[in-house]
Design an enzyme around this catalytic site. Structure first.
Site, PDB file in Angstrom:
ATOM      1  N   ASP A  52       1.477   1.913   8.070  1.00  0.00           N
ATOM      2  CA  ASP A  52       2.907   1.664   8.202  1.00  0.00           C
ATOM      3  C   ASP A  52       3.268   0.410   7.414  1.00  0.00           C
ATOM      4  O   ASP A  52       2.762  -0.676   7.684  1.00  0.00           O
ATOM      5  CB  ASP A  52       3.239   1.468   9.696  1.00  0.00           C
ATOM      6  CG  ASP A  52       4.719   1.235   9.920  1.00  0.00           C
ATOM      7  OD1 ASP A  52       5.441   2.219  10.152  1.00  0.00           O
ATOM      8  OD2 ASP A  52       5.162   0.068   9.866  1.00  0.00           O
ATOM      9  N   TYR A  57       8.215  -6.059   4.264  1.00  0.00           N
ATOM     10  CA  TYR A  57       6.959  -6.722   4.645  1.00  0.00           C
ATOM     11  C   TYR A  57       6.230  -7.316   3.444  1.00  0.00           C
ATOM     12  O   TYR A  57       5.304  -8.116   3.616  1.00  0.00           O
ATOM     13  CB  TYR A  57       5.979  -5.743   5.320  1.00  0.00           C
ATOM     14  CG  TYR A  57       6.478  -5.036   6.549  1.00  0.00           C
ATOM     15  CD1 TYR A  57       7.589  -5.489   7.256  1.00  0.00           C
ATOM     16  CD2 TYR A  57       5.812  -3.897   7.019  1.00  0.00           C
ATOM     17  CE1 TYR A  57       8.037  -4.820   8.381  1.00  0.00           C
ATOM     18  CE2 TYR A  57       6.253  -3.233   8.149  1.00  0.00           C
ATOM     19  CZ  TYR A  57       7.360  -3.682   8.823  1.00  0.00           C
ATOM     20  OH  TYR A  57       7.792  -3.009   9.927  1.00  0.00           O
ATOM     21  N   LYS A  87       9.873   1.910   4.649  1.00  0.00           N
ATOM     22  CA  LYS A  87      11.213   1.779   5.230  1.00  0.00           C
ATOM     23  C   LYS A  87      12.221   1.241   4.222  1.00  0.00           C
ATOM     24  O   LYS A  87      11.888   0.384   3.400  1.00  0.00           O
ATOM     25  CB  LYS A  87      11.168   0.845   6.452  1.00  0.00           C
ATOM     26  CG  LYS A  87      10.101   1.246   7.456  1.00  0.00           C
ATOM     27  CD  LYS A  87      10.012   0.323   8.655  1.00  0.00           C
ATOM     28  CE  LYS A  87       8.776   0.613   9.475  1.00  0.00           C
ATOM     29  NZ  LYS A  87       7.570  -0.023   8.938  1.00  0.00           N
ATOM     30  N   HIS A 120      15.267   0.964   8.104  1.00  0.00           N
ATOM     31  CA  HIS A 120      14.568  -0.125   8.792  1.00  0.00           C
ATOM     32  C   HIS A 120      15.403  -0.764   9.905  1.00  0.00           C
ATOM     33  O   HIS A 120      14.902  -1.048  10.988  1.00  0.00           O
ATOM     34  CB  HIS A 120      14.156  -1.194   7.764  1.00  0.00           C
ATOM     35  CG  HIS A 120      13.063  -2.092   8.225  1.00  0.00           C
ATOM     36  ND1 HIS A 120      12.193  -2.724   7.369  1.00  0.00           N
ATOM     37  CD2 HIS A 120      12.665  -2.480   9.459  1.00  0.00           C
ATOM     38  CE1 HIS A 120      11.326  -3.453   8.054  1.00  0.00           C
ATOM     39  NE2 HIS A 120      11.600  -3.325   9.338  1.00  0.00           N
TER      40      HIS A 120
END
Length: 318
Positions: A52, A57, A87, A120
């Site tokens: 994921d 990130y 996302k 997201h």
């Protein structure tokens, strides 16, 4: 079960089964490229096949490199063995930017498609940000219909096998489900023994939307998490009686609620321990004790982006 004994589940509109435990790649503070890549390769050796990530990130590129390396090393035979989720970041949550944002993530990942693409956050930011909190002026309500049409386009183009959402309340899901041609397969939300999400789970179950739990261990040592799970006496007592770790009890609890789990550890031993939850069960008495734990949401939009009116409103929604 797949090859290493991780249970899998089927999702609506998604041909490939999803391993119920995924390796999370969101670190705080962010891990450097080589650390992240090495941890992902280690996770593949441990048996993880579901990863994921998210544009926000900064872990798409190391994940992409780790996948390329795993193929070279023969850790996996084909990309199709993996289930990859990424996302759409809030700065790209504008109808015209969604397909390009998905293509950018694919470029970062060195992949032709992802298995799951999620919205997201349930808000839009009008510019790119490098830090939080942010100014109120750049926060906008999400154009649910326009953004979801962009997500559906990503699926129709074959850029992603499945589409879903993250951090959506029942109220926002109602709005989305009323206009969606392709309903969301997943809502990825914070869920753990101290934020059990009972109402949202019932809502999703009734509408065929699967829940993935993030922060299943409370995101200890991050700026949005705390130690309520790792330091819980109730969970520690159950773990001790079973010869398990507190983390394993929390993960097993989530699994028994019928949700999938994204858990992040870059520690070699812990990432293996986190997979060892399938050959034992919690008793009715254990579940009753966990049911009684005080509840409090850990991750809020206001705690990330600042206490702005729209965000406080969204945080208050069930």
């Amino acid at each position: 079960m797949d090859g290493v004994g991780i249970a899998t589940l089927s999702l609506s509109g998604c041909e490939k089964p999803m391993p119920v435990i995924g390796m999370g790649t969101c670190s705080y503070p962010p891990a450097d490229f080589e650390t992240a890549k090495a941890a992902i390769l280690e996770a593949m050796k441990a048996g993880y096949r579901h990863f994921d990530t998210a544009f926000a990130y900064g872990s798409e590129k190391p994940l992409g490199e780790a996948i390329a390396e795993a193929l070279r090393l023969g850790l996996i035979q084909s990309r199709d063995e993996l289930f990859i989720t990424t996302k759409l970041w809030a700065s790209f949550a504008d109808p015209a930017q969604i397909v390009p944002a998905c293509r950018m993530s694919l470029q970062n990942l060195q992949l032709e498609y992802v298995d799951m693409y999620l919205i997201h956050q349930p808000v839009r930011l009008t510019e790119m940000i490098s830090r939080t909190p942010v100014a109120a002026e750049i926060i906008r309500p999400l154009d649910v219909k326009g953004v979801w049409e962009g997500m559906e386009e990503c699926k129709n183009l074959g850029l992603t096998k499945g589409i879903g959402i993250s951090n959506f309340s029942c109220k926002m899901m109602e709005e989305l489900l009323s206009i969606a041609k392709i309903p969301p397969a997943i809502n990825q939300v914070e869920m753990n023994p101290v934020w059990q999400q009972k109402q949202l789970r019932e809502f999703c179950k009734a509408r065929g939307v699967h829940i993935t739990a993030y922060s299943p261990l409370g995101a200890n040592n991050t700026k949005w998490g705390d130690n309520r799970i790792v330091e819980s006496d109730v969970l520690a007592d159950i773990a001790k009686a079973k010869g398990k770790t507190t983390a394993q009890v929390a993960l097993r609890w989530a699994y028994e609620q019928g949700v999938s789990i994204v858990t992040k550890s870059y520690n070699k031993e812990r990432m293996r321990e986190n997979l060892q939850i399938f050959d034992w069960a919690l008793s009715a008495d254990d579940l009753e004790k966990i049911n009684q734990l005080p509840q409090r949401k850990g991750v809020t939009l206001a705690s990330i982006f600042g206490p702005h009116d729209l965000l406080l409103e969204l945080d208050a929604e069930v």
